[in-house]
Design a protein around this motif. Structure first.
Motif, PDB file in Angstrom:
ATOM      1  N   ALA A  27      -2.363 -10.952   6.297  1.00  0.00           N
ATOM      2  CA  ALA A  27      -2.986 -10.985   4.968  1.00  0.00           C
ATOM      3  C   ALA A  27      -2.380  -9.924   4.064  1.00  0.00           C
ATOM      4  O   ALA A  27      -2.119 -10.170   2.868  1.00  0.00           O
ATOM      5  CB  ALA A  27      -4.494 -10.789   5.103  1.00  0.00           C
ATOM      6  N   ALA A  28      -2.137  -8.739   4.604  1.00  0.00           N
ATOM      7  CA  ALA A  28      -1.508  -7.682   3.813  1.00  0.00           C
ATOM      8  C   ALA A  28      -0.062  -8.027   3.471  1.00  0.00           C
ATOM      9  O   ALA A  28       0.414  -7.757   2.362  1.00  0.00           O
ATOM     10  CB  ALA A  28      -1.573  -6.356   4.578  1.00  0.00           C
ATOM     11  N   LEU A  29       0.668  -8.634   4.428  1.00  0.00           N
ATOM     12  CA  LEU A  29       2.045  -9.038   4.174  1.00  0.00           C
ATOM     13  C   LEU A  29       2.117 -10.064   3.051  1.00  0.00           C
ATOM     14  O   LEU A  29       3.046 -10.054   2.228  1.00  0.00           O
ATOM     15  CB  LEU A  29       2.651  -9.626   5.461  1.00  0.00           C
ATOM     16  N   ARG A  30       1.137 -10.924   2.979  1.00  0.00           N
ATOM     17  CA  ARG A  30       1.138 -11.969   1.964  1.00  0.00           C
ATOM     18  C   ARG A  30       0.938 -11.391   0.570  1.00  0.00           C
ATOM     19  O   ARG A  30       1.406 -11.979  -0.422  1.00  0.00           O
ATOM     20  CB  ARG A  30       0.021 -12.961   2.291  1.00  0.00           C
ATOM     21  N   ARG A  31       0.286 -10.241   0.465  1.00  0.00           N
ATOM     22  CA  ARG A  31      -0.074  -9.694  -0.849  1.00  0.00           C
ATOM     23  C   ARG A  31       0.843  -8.580  -1.334  1.00  0.00           C
ATOM     24  O   ARG A  31       0.900  -8.310  -2.534  1.00  0.00           O
ATOM     25  CB  ARG A  31      -1.519  -9.163  -0.808  1.00  0.00           C
ATOM     26  N   ARG A  32       1.546  -7.913  -0.436  1.00  0.00           N
ATOM     27  CA  ARG A  32       2.338  -6.767  -0.870  1.00  0.00           C
ATOM     28  C   ARG A  32       3.689  -7.199  -1.413  1.00  0.00           C
ATOM     29  O   ARG A  32       4.117  -8.344  -1.240  1.00  0.00           O
ATOM     30  CB  ARG A  32       2.521  -5.792   0.299  1.00  0.00           C
ATOM     31  N   ASP A  33       4.379  -6.247  -2.069  1.00  0.00           N
ATOM     32  CA  ASP A  33       5.727  -6.488  -2.567  1.00  0.00           C
ATOM     33  C   ASP A  33       6.708  -6.502  -1.401  1.00  0.00           C
ATOM     34  O   ASP A  33       6.559  -5.762  -0.430  1.00  0.00           O
ATOM     35  CB  ASP A  33       6.139  -5.400  -3.559  1.00  0.00           C
ATOM     36  N   MET A  34       7.733  -7.316  -1.495  1.00  0.00           N
ATOM     37  CA  MET A  34       8.769  -7.364  -0.472  1.00  0.00           C
ATOM     38  C   MET A  34       9.812  -6.288  -0.754  1.00  0.00           C
ATOM     39  O   MET A  34      10.153  -6.027  -1.907  1.00  0.00           O
ATOM     40  CB  MET A  34       9.447  -8.733  -0.452  1.00  0.00           C
ATOM     41  N   GLY A  35      10.288  -5.704   0.324  1.00  0.00           N
ATOM     42  CA  GLY A  35      11.329  -4.689   0.191  1.00  0.00           C
ATOM     43  C   GLY A  35      10.803  -3.304  -0.034  1.00  0.00           C
ATOM     44  O   GLY A  35      11.576  -2.371  -0.158  1.00  0.00           O
TER      45      GLY A  35
END
Length: 548
Positions: free
Chosen positions: A540-548
């Protein structure tokens, strides 16, 4: 004529110095970047050696006990393959017997991580090209990487010497053991430097160097299994065998130390020569061009994950097959090794339960396989972070692939792949134990079940890595710290008699001690529930945070 000669010599000196320009700055940068990794690794290695010395001093406090251990070891080809022969029955001789091979492997792994991290990985990420635009010589990055590894091994050797001498062992033998372990690490630092010039991928460089380390260990094991006095040529071919041939605390053959350090000098010289024959970012071994059209299985996230993870799965599977076979063959002689020593029996029972020494040994060994399998699970999860930081995730996610689908492909290997490698290890251990005891049909299912029982605990550590990846990806190294802590608790906790609360910090401490213990579904269900919760929160956190 003399003026021309002097001018030419001055130009050569200037050329050599320009090739190493900026080495000191890069060395300080490398030490700063590894200010957590190197101290933790060095202290773990040193504390393991010193803790082994203190444990043996307590367990084998009489000459008769020590002589019995040495005699049992030298009479068993399987035990010699695992640890090497015991050249002496003094307290220091037993420490060298137990730690010189495994300490050398740990030092070798530290070398390949450090050298590849500061050479090939820097080039792969593009940071080296940026640094090279400044006043940095062509061979300065390689030199600083090698110096970083050498400094780490020098500190480890000094601390091992001081720790063993402080424990009351002879200083000469302590120094010989420290230099033997450090020499193995320095030798493989040179090997890693050569491999880093050959490949274009840091992952490939680590994999190839790791395979060389594993091959060296297998050579040493095969040689020791064949001859009780380590006279086999296979032992002399292996750099890990060289540390054994030093015979610390049993004659201290100082001249053998010339072999690893001379090999390190030769491989470093070869790495310098190869570095001057390639461009930055390129490898001497050309990358095989792909097909004009991608196969159908690469059209999805799972197919891409298979392409990226299959090499690691194969390598870990082969390693578990070899380790499981050796451990299974040793199991039938576990009771002979323990003999009447109550201290050793107590430690094995603390690791594996009170259902009998053979069952306790099997339980402790399958538990160790589970803890090592957790490292594989963590590496699979953190491959997501590597793809993200390298910029390869963004093109994938720019298409019709969502983040959860992208992550699911790699997590399938983290979870299912862990079960696969433990299944391979359990099958190999059960087969080895069954052949040694003459009861393959009865022993194989028993050991396989005990190995697969470790899967939920390894999944918990994988889910911790998922949580860190999603919530705070910059701290992804903490996932390795969690797995390393559990490994240290399982390995050293029983010998150090850590309290139950400390042992329960590891998910492996909550599993039933199979085979032999009463089987209950409750701990497995709790561990699976924890895995589901942590994985869900992390995704869930991976889906919402910025990539990189």
């Amino acid at each position: 004529m003399s003026t021309l000669t002097a001018t030419a010599a001055a130009h050569r000196r200037a050329g050599r110095s320009s090739q190493l320009a900026g080495t000191g700055t890069l060395l300080r940068l490398a030490l700063r970047r590894d200010r957590v990794l190197l101290p933790v690794w060095v202290l773990a290695l040193v504390l393991t050696v010193v803790a082994t010395a203190n444990t043996f001093a307590t367990l084998y406090d009489t000459a008769a006990d020590r002589a019995g251990v040495a005699r049992s070891t030298n009479a068993s080809g399987s035990l010699r393959a695992l640890y090497g022969p015991a050249f002496g029955d003094s307290p220091g001789g037993l420490v060298a017997w137990r730690m010189v091979a495994f300490g050398g492997v740990l030092a070798a792994i530290m070398s390949l991580v450090v050298v590849v991290r500061h050479t090939r990985e820097e080039e792969e990420t593009g940071r080296q090209e940026l640094l090279s635009s400044c006043v940095v010589g062509r061979r300065a990055p390689l030199t600083s990487a090698l110096l970083t590894a050498v400094c780490a091994h020098a500190v480890a050797a000094l601390l091992i010497t001081a720790g063993l001498a402080g424990a009351g062992l002879p200083t000469g033998g302590a120094l010989a053991l420290g230099l033997a372990v450090g020499g193995t690490g320095v030798c493989f630092a040179g090997v890693a430097a050569v491999v880093a010039q050959l490949t274009e991928s840091a992952r490939s460089a680590r994999g190839i160097t790791g395979a060389v380390v594993g091959f060296a260990f297998v050579l040493r094991a095969a040689g020791d299994a064949a001859a009780a006095d380590a006279s086999s040529p296979l032992v002399w071919i292996s750099p890990i065998g060289w540390g054994e041939q030093v015979r610390a605390f049993a004659g201290d053959r100082w001249w053998v130390l010339l072999l690893p350090y001379a090999a390190a000098a030769l491989t470093a010289a070869a790495a310098y020569g190869l570095a001057g024959r390639r461009d930055i970012g390129a490898g001497l071994l050309a990358t095989r061009p792909g097909a004009a059209a991608a196969p159908r299985h690469l059209g999805g996230a799972l197919g891409l994950a298979w392409r990226l993870q299959r090499g690691a799965l194969l390598g870990w599977g082969l390693g578990f097959a070899v380790a499981g076979g050796v451990l299974g063959a040793v199991t039938d002689g576990a009771s002979d090794l323990v003999g009447g020593n109550e201290g050793t029996r107590e430690i094995i029972e603390r690791m594996g339960g009170h259902q009998g020494i053979t069952e306790a040994f099997l339980s402790s060994m399958t538990g160790m396989l589970g803890m090592v399998a957790a490292l594989y699970a963590v590496s699979c999860v953190l491959r997501l972070r590597a793809e993200e930081t390298a910029g390869r995730a963004e093109p994938v996610l720019a298409g019709a692939v969502g983040r959860l689908r992208w992550a699911a492909g790699h997590l399938a290997f983290a979870f299912l792949g862990t079960a696969v490698v433990l299944c391979v290890g359990g099958l190999a251990m059960g087969l080895g134990y069954g052949l040694a005891s003459g009861d393959v049909g009865g022993r194989l299912p028993q050991v396989l079940g005990a190995a697969l029982a470790q899967v939920p605990a390894a999944w918990v550590l994988a889910s911790v890595a998922v949580l860190i990846l999603g919530v705070r990806p910059q701290a992804s190294v903490a996932a390795w710290a969690a797995a390393g802590l559990c490994l240290a608790i399982g390995w050293l906790g029983p010998a150090l008699k850590l309290p139950r609360a400390a042992m329960d910090l590891s998910p492996f401490g909550h599993l039933p001690r199979l085979p032999g213990a009463e089987l209950s579904a409750a701990p497995f269900l709790w561990l699976l529930a924890v895995t589901a919760v942590l994985t869900t929160v992390g995704l869930a956190a991976l889906r919402r945070r910025d990539m990189g």
